[in-house]
Design a protein around this motif. Structure first.
Motif, PDB file in Angstrom:
ATOM      1  N   ALA A 148      -7.194   8.765  -3.350  1.00 21.38           N
ATOM      2  CA  ALA A 148      -6.317   8.039  -2.430  1.00 21.38           C
ATOM      3  C   ALA A 148      -7.126   7.263  -1.397  1.00 21.38           C
ATOM      4  CB  ALA A 148      -5.367   9.009  -1.732  1.00 21.38           C
ATOM      5  N   LEU A 149      -8.309   7.765  -1.042  1.00 25.81           N
ATOM      6  CA  LEU A 149      -9.191   7.085  -0.096  1.00 25.81           C
ATOM      7  C   LEU A 149     -10.070   6.038  -0.768  1.00 25.81           C
ATOM      8  CD1 LEU A 149     -10.364  10.155   2.043  1.00 25.81           C
ATOM      9  CD2 LEU A 149      -8.713   8.388   2.714  1.00 25.81           C
ATOM     10  N   GLY A 150     -10.034   5.977  -2.091  1.00 30.22           N
ATOM     11  CA  GLY A 150     -10.843   5.011  -2.823  1.00 30.22           C
ATOM     12  C   GLY A 150     -12.290   5.410  -2.976  1.00 30.22           C
ATOM     13  N   LEU A 151     -12.591   6.717  -2.963  1.00 27.96           N
ATOM     14  CA  LEU A 151     -13.970   7.189  -3.024  1.00 27.96           C
ATOM     15  C   LEU A 151     -14.359   7.525  -4.462  1.00 27.96           C
ATOM     16  CD1 LEU A 151     -13.957   9.591   0.070  1.00 27.96           C
ATOM     17  CD2 LEU A 151     -14.472   7.136  -0.008  1.00 27.96           C
ATOM     18  N   LEU A 241     -10.727  -2.831 -11.431  1.00 32.68           N
ATOM     19  CA  LEU A 241      -9.777  -3.926 -11.616  1.00 32.68           C
ATOM     20  C   LEU A 241     -10.368  -5.265 -11.201  1.00 32.68           C
ATOM     21  CD1 LEU A 241      -6.516  -2.331 -10.133  1.00 32.68           C
ATOM     22  CD2 LEU A 241      -7.165  -2.510 -12.550  1.00 32.68           C
ATOM     23  N   ARG A 242      -9.908  -6.318 -11.855  1.00 29.86           N
ATOM     24  CA  ARG A 242     -10.236  -7.667 -11.419  1.00 29.86           C
ATOM     25  C   ARG A 242      -9.633  -7.895 -10.035  1.00 29.86           C
ATOM     26  NH1 ARG A 242     -12.738 -10.837 -14.898  1.00 29.86           N
ATOM     27  NH2 ARG A 242     -12.786 -10.232 -17.114  1.00 29.86           N
ATOM     28  N   LEU A 243     -10.307  -8.692  -9.213  1.00 28.37           N
ATOM     29  CA  LEU A 243      -9.885  -8.885  -7.826  1.00 28.37           C
ATOM     30  C   LEU A 243      -8.463  -9.419  -7.733  1.00 28.37           C
ATOM     31  CD1 LEU A 243     -13.114 -10.374  -6.193  1.00 28.37           C
ATOM     32  CD2 LEU A 243     -12.411  -7.983  -6.389  1.00 28.37           C
ATOM     33  N   ARG A 244      -8.098 -10.338  -8.615  1.00 25.62           N
ATOM     34  CA  ARG A 244      -6.758 -10.920  -8.524  1.00 25.62           C
ATOM     35  C   ARG A 244      -5.670  -9.919  -8.912  1.00 25.62           C
ATOM     36  NH1 ARG A 244      -6.490 -15.914  -6.935  1.00 25.62           N
ATOM     37  NH2 ARG A 244      -8.334 -17.252  -7.049  1.00 25.62           N
ATOM     38  N   ALA A 245      -6.012  -8.960  -9.756  1.00 26.69           N
ATOM     39  CA  ALA A 245      -5.038  -7.917 -10.088  1.00 26.69           C
ATOM     40  C   ALA A 245      -4.783  -7.034  -8.876  1.00 26.69           C
ATOM     41  CB  ALA A 245      -5.536  -7.089 -11.258  1.00 26.69           C
ATOM     42  N   ILE A 246      -5.826  -6.769  -8.096  1.00 26.41           N
ATOM     43  CA  ILE A 246      -5.653  -5.972  -6.872  1.00 26.41           C
ATOM     44  C   ILE A 246      -4.834  -6.752  -5.859  1.00 26.41           C
ATOM     45  CG2 ILE A 246      -6.840  -4.861  -4.954  1.00 26.41           C
ATOM     46  CD1 ILE A 246      -9.263  -4.498  -6.803  1.00 26.41           C
ATOM     47  N   ALA A 247      -5.184  -8.019  -5.650  1.00 23.19           N
ATOM     48  CA  ALA A 247      -4.501  -8.829  -4.649  1.00 23.19           C
ATOM     49  C   ALA A 247      -3.034  -9.047  -4.991  1.00 23.19           C
ATOM     50  CB  ALA A 247      -5.211 -10.167  -4.499  1.00 23.19           C
ATOM     51  N   ALA A 248      -2.722  -9.241  -6.266  1.00 19.29           N
ATOM     52  CA  ALA A 248      -1.335  -9.478  -6.668  1.00 19.29           C
ATOM     53  C   ALA A 248      -0.471  -8.247  -6.445  1.00 19.29           C
ATOM     54  CB  ALA A 248      -1.279  -9.915  -8.128  1.00 19.29           C
ATOM     55  N   GLY A 249      -1.048  -7.059  -6.666  1.00 22.41           N
ATOM     56  CA  GLY A 249      -0.303  -5.831  -6.443  1.00 22.41           C
ATOM     57  C   GLY A 249       0.788  -5.559  -7.455  1.00 22.41           C
ATOM     58  N   ALA A 250       0.839  -6.337  -8.522  1.00 23.60           N
ATOM     59  CA  ALA A 250       1.895  -6.181  -9.524  1.00 23.60           C
ATOM     60  C   ALA A 250       1.582  -5.028 -10.468  1.00 23.60           C
ATOM     61  CB  ALA A 250       2.056  -7.481 -10.311  1.00 23.60           C
ATOM     62  N   ALA A 251       2.617  -4.542 -11.145  1.00 23.14           N
ATOM     63  CA  ALA A 251       2.442  -3.443 -12.087  1.00 23.14           C
ATOM     64  C   ALA A 251       1.558  -3.873 -13.252  1.00 23.14           C
ATOM     65  CB  ALA A 251       3.795  -2.967 -12.594  1.00 23.14           C
ATOM     66  N   PRO A 263      -4.753  -0.410  -2.884  1.00 22.85           N
ATOM     67  CA  PRO A 263      -6.072  -0.502  -2.230  1.00 22.85           C
ATOM     68  C   PRO A 263      -6.073   0.156  -0.864  1.00 22.85           C
ATOM     69  CG  PRO A 263      -4.932  -2.607  -2.161  1.00 22.85           C
ATOM     70  CD  PRO A 263      -4.130  -1.726  -3.073  1.00 22.85           C
ATOM     71  N   PRO A 264      -7.129   0.885  -0.517  1.00 23.83           N
ATOM     72  CA  PRO A 264      -7.240   1.476   0.813  1.00 23.83           C
ATOM     73  C   PRO A 264      -7.477   0.398   1.865  1.00 23.83           C
ATOM     74  CG  PRO A 264      -9.259   1.801  -0.413  1.00 23.83           C
ATOM     75  CD  PRO A 264      -8.288   1.192  -1.373  1.00 23.83           C
ATOM     76  N   ALA A 265      -7.247   0.737   3.125  1.00 23.57           N
ATOM     77  CA  ALA A 265      -7.353  -0.247   4.204  1.00 23.57           C
ATOM     78  C   ALA A 265      -8.752  -0.828   4.325  1.00 23.57           C
ATOM     79  CB  ALA A 265      -6.922   0.394   5.526  1.00 23.57           C
ATOM     80  N   TRP A 266      -9.780  -0.052   3.959  1.00 26.38           N
ATOM     81  CA  TRP A 266     -11.154  -0.528   4.141  1.00 26.38           C
ATOM     82  C   TRP A 266     -11.577  -1.537   3.073  1.00 26.38           C
ATOM     83  CZ3 TRP A 266     -13.974   0.198  -0.146  1.00 26.38           C
ATOM     84  CH2 TRP A 266     -13.676   1.290  -0.970  1.00 26.38           C
ATOM     85  N   LEU A 267     -10.877  -1.612   1.945  1.00 26.30           N
ATOM     86  CA  LEU A 267     -11.301  -2.476   0.843  1.00 26.30           C
ATOM     87  C   LEU A 267     -11.028  -3.938   1.191  1.00 26.30           C
ATOM     88  CD1 LEU A 267     -10.783  -1.754  -2.919  1.00 26.30           C
ATOM     89  CD2 LEU A 267     -10.535  -4.070  -2.024  1.00 26.30           C
ATOM     90  N   PRO A 278      -0.803  -4.980  -1.259  1.00 25.05           N
ATOM     91  CA  PRO A 278       0.068  -3.851  -0.961  1.00 25.05           C
ATOM     92  C   PRO A 278      -0.598  -2.871  -0.015  1.00 25.05           C
ATOM     93  CG  PRO A 278      -0.848  -3.636  -3.154  1.00 25.05           C
ATOM     94  CD  PRO A 278      -1.227  -4.997  -2.667  1.00 25.05           C
ATOM     95  N   PRO A 279       0.178  -2.051   0.687  1.00 29.46           N
ATOM     96  CA  PRO A 279      -0.374  -1.103   1.647  1.00 29.46           C
ATOM     97  C   PRO A 279      -1.155   0.015   0.955  1.00 29.46           C
ATOM     98  CG  PRO A 279       1.955  -0.712   1.317  1.00 29.46           C
ATOM     99  CD  PRO A 279       1.642  -1.992   0.605  1.00 29.46           C
ATOM    100  N   SER A 280      -1.944   0.739   1.751  1.00 24.44           N
ATOM    101  CA  SER A 280      -2.725   1.839   1.221  1.00 24.44           C
ATOM    102  C   SER A 280      -1.808   2.954   0.731  1.00 24.44           C
ATOM    103  CB  SER A 280      -3.649   2.391   2.294  1.00 24.44           C
ATOM    104  OG  SER A 280      -4.490   1.387   2.771  1.00 24.44           O
ATOM    105  N   MET A 281      -2.324   3.740  -0.207  1.00 22.22           N
ATOM    106  CA  MET A 281      -1.582   4.907  -0.676  1.00 22.22           C
ATOM    107  C   MET A 281      -1.583   5.969   0.399  1.00 22.22           C
ATOM    108  SD  MET A 281      -2.276   7.126  -4.091  1.00 22.22           S
ATOM    109  CE  MET A 281      -1.766   5.751  -5.088  1.00 22.22           C
ATOM    110  N   ALA A 282      -0.450   6.538   0.704  1.00 22.57           N
ATOM    111  CA  ALA A 282      -0.379   7.567   1.748  1.00 22.57           C
ATOM    112  C   ALA A 282      -1.056   8.833   1.270  1.00 22.57           C
ATOM    113  CB  ALA A 282       1.068   7.846   2.090  1.00 22.57           C
TER     114      ALA A 282
END
Length: 282
Positions: A148-151, A241-251, A263-267, A278-282
């Motif tokens: 969840a923290l992206g580690l 993931l490819r950067l655009r897949a992360i940015a799009a946030g789509a399924a 994506p976590p807030a630090w990415l 999309p927001p970070s995973m809680a």
């Protein structure tokens, strides 16, 4: 309640008067800046800048303790000692165990250090075998927390001689120094950063359906390649993931599972990426 997970990691001790300067020229983090009782997250790369291993370096008085993945301990020791030449250093097993903790304070035993990547990660406790705190969590619980923290978790999420350091967040998570001088693999790592050559990132994903096996291809809605799965557990995973897949946030889809980037807030993504992250995973 503090979550306690005893790991199977190993600890190597690097001793000798040249230990800090020796390691400084080989790994990605700034070892010379380490204060006693603190840790750095460091990577060992090939001369071509590809990942071989990562570990935590702890300053413990006159020695450096390397908290390493158990299956990589022999390789790390052998690789480092290749470069010893006339340096006054020696490396041997420290005979210590590693216990991880989060959501609370460390117990008053062993050598407790804050995880240098992010405060939310918790602490690492180096102690004599059999003398650590009682377990309150297992590896699945730790995986849920760190994913969840992206580690990333070493070789479960990165491929030796293939992975690029910055794909795994070493820049944002204080695992690489840009000011300390030369180190092995620095040239490619710096070129990747300053020329904007990074194309993929490790990113947490929510998983609906059966957990895809590591290496499973990930496709976008149009069926185009978007990445591949890495480690995961219980409805959550890390995916390259490819950067655009992360940015799009789509399924996305991997086998019979639907994945959604979290994506976590630090990415950080390049400024020319779409703004709807999309927001970070809680």
């Amino acid at each position: 309640m503090t979550q306690i997970y005893p790991t199977d990691r190993e600890v190597l001790a690097l001793t000798g008067e040249d230990a800090p300067s020796f390691l400084q020229g080989l790994v990605s983090a700034d070892i010379a800046a380490l204060a006693d009782g603190s840790a750095a997250w460091a990577a060992l790369l090939t001369p071509q800048g590809k990942w071989l291993a990562d570990f935590f370096v702890v300053r413990d008085g006159d020695r450096l303790l390397l908290d390493v993945e158990a299956g990589q301990a022999a390789m790390i020791s052998a690789r480092l000692m290749r470069f010893r030449l006339r340096s006054k250093v020696a490396m041997a097993p420290a005979g210590l165990a590693v216990t991880l903790g989060w959501e609370g304070a460390p117990p008053a035993m062993g050598l407790a250090i804050d995880d240098p990547r992010t405060p939310e990660a918790g602490f690492r406790l180096l102690h004599e075998p059999g003398e650590g705190p009682a377990a309150t969590a297992d590896r699945d619980a730790w995986d849920r927390h760190r994913i969840a923290l992206g580690l990333p978790d070493g070789s479960r999420d990165m491929e030796p001689e293939k992975s690029i350091l910055l794909e795994a967040g070493f820049d944002e998570l204080s695992g690489v120094s840009w000011t300390k001088g030369c180190w092995m693999g620095q040239e490619l790592t710096a070129r990747t950063k300053y020329r904007g050559l990074l194309k993929r990132r490790l990113c947490p994903v929510a998983v609906e359906g059966p957990l895809p096996a590591p290496g499973t291809p990930i496709l976008d809605a149009e069926g185009a390649e978007a990445g591949e799965m890495r480690s995961g557990t219980d409805g959550i995973g890390l995916a390259l993931l490819r950067l655009r897949a992360i940015a799009a946030g789509a399924a996305l889809r991997a086998g019979d599972a639907v994945l959604t980037p979290r994506p976590p807030a630090w990415l950080t993504l390049p400024e020319n990426m779409p703004p709807s992250v999309p927001p970070s995973m809680a």
